[in-house]
Design an enzyme around this catalytic site. Structure first.
Site, PDB file in Angstrom:
ATOM      1  N   GLY A  39      26.383  18.430  13.373  1.00  0.00           N
ATOM      2  CA  GLY A  39      25.276  18.755  12.467  1.00  0.00           C
ATOM      3  C   GLY A  39      24.988  17.602  11.547  1.00  0.00           C
ATOM      4  N   ASP A  99      30.383  26.109   7.465  1.00  0.00           N
ATOM      5  CA  ASP A  99      31.510  26.924   7.013  1.00  0.00           C
ATOM      6  C   ASP A  99      31.429  28.351   7.554  1.00  0.00           C
ATOM      7  OD1 ASP A  99      32.946  24.943   5.323  1.00  0.00           O
ATOM      8  OD2 ASP A  99      30.990  24.852   4.375  1.00  0.00           O
ATOM      9  N   ALA A 100      30.221  28.905   7.626  1.00  0.00           N
ATOM     10  CA  ALA A 100      30.069  30.279   8.141  1.00  0.00           C
ATOM     11  C   ALA A 100      30.365  30.320   9.647  1.00  0.00           C
ATOM     12  CB  ALA A 100      28.672  30.801   7.851  1.00  0.00           C
ATOM     13  N   GLN A 102      32.361  28.484  11.269  1.00  0.00           N
ATOM     14  CA  GLN A 102      33.797  28.291  11.524  1.00  0.00           C
ATOM     15  C   GLN A 102      34.511  29.632  11.714  1.00  0.00           C
ATOM     16  OE1 GLN A 102      35.637  25.712   8.600  1.00  0.00           O
ATOM     17  NE2 GLN A 102      34.121  24.099   8.909  1.00  0.00           N
ATOM     18  N   HIS A 123      36.228  20.411   4.071  1.00  0.00           N
ATOM     19  CA  HIS A 123      35.987  21.324   2.965  1.00  0.00           C
ATOM     20  C   HIS A 123      37.196  22.250   2.869  1.00  0.00           C
ATOM     21  CE1 HIS A 123      33.607  23.139  -0.041  1.00  0.00           C
ATOM     22  NE2 HIS A 123      32.728  23.819   0.665  1.00  0.00           N
ATOM     23  N   ASP A 207      33.602  21.405  -5.342  1.00  0.00           N
ATOM     24  CA  ASP A 207      32.478  21.110  -4.459  1.00  0.00           C
ATOM     25  C   ASP A 207      31.379  22.162  -4.582  1.00  0.00           C
ATOM     26  OD1 ASP A 207      31.834  19.219  -2.010  1.00  0.00           O
ATOM     27  OD2 ASP A 207      31.205  21.249  -1.448  1.00  0.00           O
ATOM     28  N   GLU A 211      27.583  21.152  -6.048  1.00  0.00           N
ATOM     29  CA  GLU A 211      26.324  21.242  -5.278  1.00  0.00           C
ATOM     30  C   GLU A 211      25.372  22.296  -5.863  1.00  0.00           C
ATOM     31  OE1 GLU A 211      28.378  21.745  -1.646  1.00  0.00           O
ATOM     32  OE2 GLU A 211      28.328  23.932  -1.670  1.00  0.00           O
ATOM     33  N   GLU A 243       6.776  10.957 -14.247  1.00  0.00           N
ATOM     34  CA  GLU A 243       7.580  11.036 -15.471  1.00  0.00           C
ATOM     35  C   GLU A 243       8.802  11.956 -15.306  1.00  0.00           C
ATOM     36  OE1 GLU A 243       8.199   9.020 -18.219  1.00  0.00           O
ATOM     37  OE2 GLU A 243       6.046   8.821 -18.014  1.00  0.00           O
ATOM     38  N   SER A 269      13.488   1.134 -23.729  1.00  0.00           N
ATOM     39  CA  SER A 269      13.092   0.790 -25.103  1.00  0.00           C
ATOM     40  C   SER A 269      14.002   1.453 -26.132  1.00  0.00           C
ATOM     41  CB  SER A 269      11.658   1.261 -25.343  1.00  0.00           C
ATOM     42  OG  SER A 269      11.621   2.683 -25.303  1.00  0.00           O
TER      43      SER A 269
HETATM   44  N1  NAD Z   1      26.580  18.389   5.186  1.00  0.00           N
HETATM   45  C1  NAD Z   1      27.347  17.480   4.580  1.00  0.00           C
HETATM   46  O1  NAD Z   1      26.947  16.334   4.398  1.00  0.00           O
HETATM   47  C2  NAD Z   1      28.748  17.826   4.118  1.00  0.00           C
HETATM   48  C3  NAD Z   1      29.385  17.018   3.162  1.00  0.00           C
HETATM   49  C4  NAD Z   1      30.738  17.228   2.875  1.00  0.00           C
HETATM   50  C5  NAD Z   1      31.405  18.265   3.521  1.00  0.00           C
HETATM   51  N2  NAD Z   1      30.736  19.064   4.405  1.00  0.00           N
HETATM   52  C6  NAD Z   1      31.504  20.095   5.130  1.00  0.00           C
HETATM   53  O2  NAD Z   1      31.597  19.668   6.484  1.00  0.00           O
HETATM   54  C7  NAD Z   1      31.592  20.805   7.361  1.00  0.00           C
HETATM   55  C8  NAD Z   1      30.428  20.689   8.338  1.00  0.00           C
HETATM   56  O3  NAD Z   1      29.224  20.811   7.593  1.00  0.00           O
HETATM   57  P1  NAD Z   1      27.806  20.352   8.162  1.00  0.00           P
HETATM   58  O4  NAD Z   1      26.852  20.443   7.015  1.00  0.00           O
HETATM   59  O5  NAD Z   1      27.941  19.065   8.885  1.00  0.00           O
HETATM   60  O6  NAD Z   1      27.536  21.531   9.199  1.00  0.00           O
HETATM   61  P2  NAD Z   1      26.147  21.959   9.858  1.00  0.00           P
HETATM   62  O7  NAD Z   1      25.564  23.112   9.123  1.00  0.00           O
HETATM   63  O8  NAD Z   1      25.295  20.756   9.986  1.00  0.00           O
HETATM   64  O9  NAD Z   1      26.632  22.513  11.268  1.00  0.00           O
HETATM   65  C9  NAD Z   1      27.440  21.743  12.138  1.00  0.00           C
HETATM   66  C10 NAD Z   1      27.353  22.214  13.561  1.00  0.00           C
HETATM   67  O10 NAD Z   1      27.662  23.571  13.685  1.00  0.00           O
HETATM   68  C11 NAD Z   1      27.065  24.018  14.897  1.00  0.00           C
HETATM   69  N3  NAD Z   1      27.077  25.480  14.882  1.00  0.00           N
HETATM   70  C12 NAD Z   1      26.498  26.306  13.964  1.00  0.00           C
HETATM   71  N4  NAD Z   1      26.769  27.587  14.291  1.00  0.00           N
HETATM   72  C13 NAD Z   1      27.552  27.557  15.401  1.00  0.00           C
HETATM   73  C14 NAD Z   1      28.189  28.537  16.186  1.00  0.00           C
HETATM   74  N5  NAD Z   1      28.080  29.824  15.881  1.00  0.00           N
HETATM   75  N6  NAD Z   1      28.915  28.153  17.260  1.00  0.00           N
HETATM   76  C15 NAD Z   1      29.041  26.846  17.586  1.00  0.00           C
HETATM   77  N7  NAD Z   1      28.468  25.853  16.866  1.00  0.00           N
HETATM   78  C16 NAD Z   1      27.740  26.212  15.790  1.00  0.00           C
HETATM   79  C17 NAD Z   1      25.693  23.377  14.853  1.00  0.00           C
HETATM   80  O11 NAD Z   1      25.197  23.224  16.161  1.00  0.00           O
HETATM   81  C18 NAD Z   1      26.018  22.020  14.236  1.00  0.00           C
HETATM   82  O12 NAD Z   1      26.240  21.056  15.228  1.00  0.00           O
HETATM   83  C19 NAD Z   1      31.512  22.021   6.432  1.00  0.00           C
HETATM   84  O13 NAD Z   1      32.829  22.425   6.156  1.00  0.00           O
HETATM   85  C20 NAD Z   1      30.855  21.470   5.163  1.00  0.00           C
HETATM   86  O14 NAD Z   1      31.143  22.209   4.013  1.00  0.00           O
HETATM   87  C21 NAD Z   1      29.447  18.857   4.732  1.00  0.00           C
HETATM   88  C1  XAI Z   2      26.734  16.799   0.412  1.00  0.00           C
HETATM   89  C2  XAI Z   2      27.474  17.812  -0.452  1.00  0.00           C
HETATM   90  C3  XAI Z   2      26.499  18.588  -1.298  1.00  0.00           C
HETATM   91  O1  XAI Z   2      28.346  17.084  -1.308  1.00  0.00           O
HETATM   92  C4  XAI Z   2      28.392  18.724   0.381  1.00  0.00           C
HETATM   93  O2  XAI Z   2      29.327  19.339  -0.467  1.00  0.00           O
HETATM   94  C5  XAI Z   2      27.713  19.768   1.222  1.00  0.00           C
HETATM   95  O3  XAI Z   2      28.133  20.932   1.167  1.00  0.00           O
HETATM   96  O4  XAI Z   2      26.783  19.437   1.967  1.00  0.00           O
HETATM   97 MG    MG Z   3      29.700  21.333  -0.150  1.00  0.00          MG
HETATM   98 MG    MG Z   4      30.174  18.008  -1.647  1.00  0.00          MG
END
Ligand code: NAD
Ligand code: XAI
Ligand code: MG
Ligand code: MG
Length: 347
Positions: A39, A99-100, A102, A123, A207, A211, A243, A269
């Protein structure tokens, strides 16, 4: 670990100097790193690790995102697999689904976690809220996290520019006795700037607060409030947007990023400085109760509950998209679109 003084508080951090890439490569030389999910974090972390010379494969279900992985150079059957196959091949499983999602995939992941393998998160969510997620790792695997403090998109962009986002790391379970070294090696491998240590609970709590707070929720709230007041008092969209947002992102935040708030103030300024120094306190006092409410809502697990319930609905993406479209279609962000199109570098 290097001891660094952060405003009077000493912390131990890991820098790239003391844990260079060569060392990270050595630590993970015999590992197959399976990035599950492509993702936002998946592409950033997997591409950075691949470019850093690690043995990386991607597991992603077929569809648009799988095709994106192919476009990014992952080869079906060689470095790109269906999730189950990647789980089988991987020795470090990077659980980078939303996260959901997972929760739904956990039984499949758990079945693939043979003794000696490692489970990696970005996370603290899944295991901290185990009563809600059901994510309880087997005791004979290492479990750790590296959480880049920023979007996967920036993680990749900064890496390509030779820069790096900072990440936290935490150990949940050290079955091999080597989990900490592996976690740090992964942190260096994904392209982190420096790494600071935390635990799963603190990572998820800070975290979720960040956010919802200054990083995303509060900033939109404060932008909208100021924009509305300016517009209600007869200022044009151009004037109100410049602004409120454009000047901040284009001029002032880069100065803060470079050298801190006082330096940004000092480059404005004395009129602006006087006003800013007088007004930051009323804004602080007005918003602090909201931040306290937010933190308590995170602490009571209400935010986790909302996140799981809402993002587990079959049409959660469509629903998010409707709300994002409301933001995008608001006058302020439509004005922003027009303003961006007028930036000299775009013409
Ligand atoms: N988005 C960020 O930049 C970011 C930053 C720091 C930490 N995180 C953490 O990293 C982890 C991944 O986050 P993300 O934002 O990259 O995830 P995302 O929402 O982009 O999803 C990642 C992948 O999950 C797949 N997916 C969704 N539902 C599915 C299912 N039911 N079965 C199989 N695959 C499925 C999607 O195809 C996608 O490839 C999370 O724990 C998040 O909290 C994300
Ligand atoms: C990029 C962020 C906001 O720091 C992360 O925590 C996320 O959930 O996408
Ligand atoms: Mg987060
Ligand atoms: Mg974060």
């Amino acid at each position: 670990m290097a001891t660094i003084n952060f405003g009077g508080v000493e912390e131990q951090v890991v820098t790239r100097e003391e844990f260079p890439l060569e060392k990270a490569r050595e630590v993970l030389a015999n590992e197959t790193i399976a990035v599950i999910g492509y993702g936002v974090q998946g592409p950033g972390q997997s591409l950075n690790m691949r470019d850093n010379g690690f043995n990386v494969i991607v597991g992603q279900r077929k569809g648009k995102t799988y095709d994106k992985a192919i476009a990014d150079g992952w080869v079906p059957g060689e470095t790109l697999f269906e999730i189950e196959e990647a789980l089988e091949k991987g020795t470090i499983i990077c659980f980078l689904l939303s996260d959901a999602a997972q929760i739904e995939l956990w039984p499949t992941v758990k079945a693939a976690l043979k003794p000696g393998k490692s489970l990696y998160f970005s996370h603290g969510f899944g295991v901290t809220y185990k009563e809600k997620t059901g994510i309880v790792p087997p005791t004979d695997v290492d479990v750790f996290l590296v959480a880049p403090k920023g979007s996967g998109t920036s993680l990749r962009r900064l890496f390509v520019e030779g820069k790096g986002l900072n990440s936290s790391f935490a150990i949940y379970q050290d079955a091999s006795g080597n989990a900490r070294t592996k976690a740090i090696a992964m942190g260096i491998g994904v392209g982190s700037g420096y790494l600071f240590e935390t635990d799963f609970y603190k990572e998820v709590t800070s975290d979720l607060t960040g956010e919802r707070g200054t990083l995303m929720g509060a900033i939109q709230g404060i932008f909208a409030a100021q924009y509305e007041v300016l517009r209600a008092n007869g200022h044009s969209p151009s004037e109100a947007f410049n602004e409120t947002v454009e000047e901040l992102t284009q001029s002032l935040m880069p100065l803060v990023a470079e050298n801190g708030m006082d330096w940004m103030y000092a480059n404005c300024s004395t009129t602006a400085q006087r006003g800013a120094l007088d007004w930051w306190k009323p804004f602080h006092d007005a918003t602090k109760p909201v931040f306290e409410k937010l933190y308590n809502s995170v602490k009571s697990q209400e935010q986790a509950e909302i996140s799981i319930t809402r993002n587990s609905q079959p049409d959660y993406r469509e629903k998010l998209e409707i709300e994002l479209a409301e933001l995008r279609d608001s006058e302020m962000w439509q004005a922003g679109k027009a303003v961006r199109s007028l930036r000299p570098e775009r013409s």
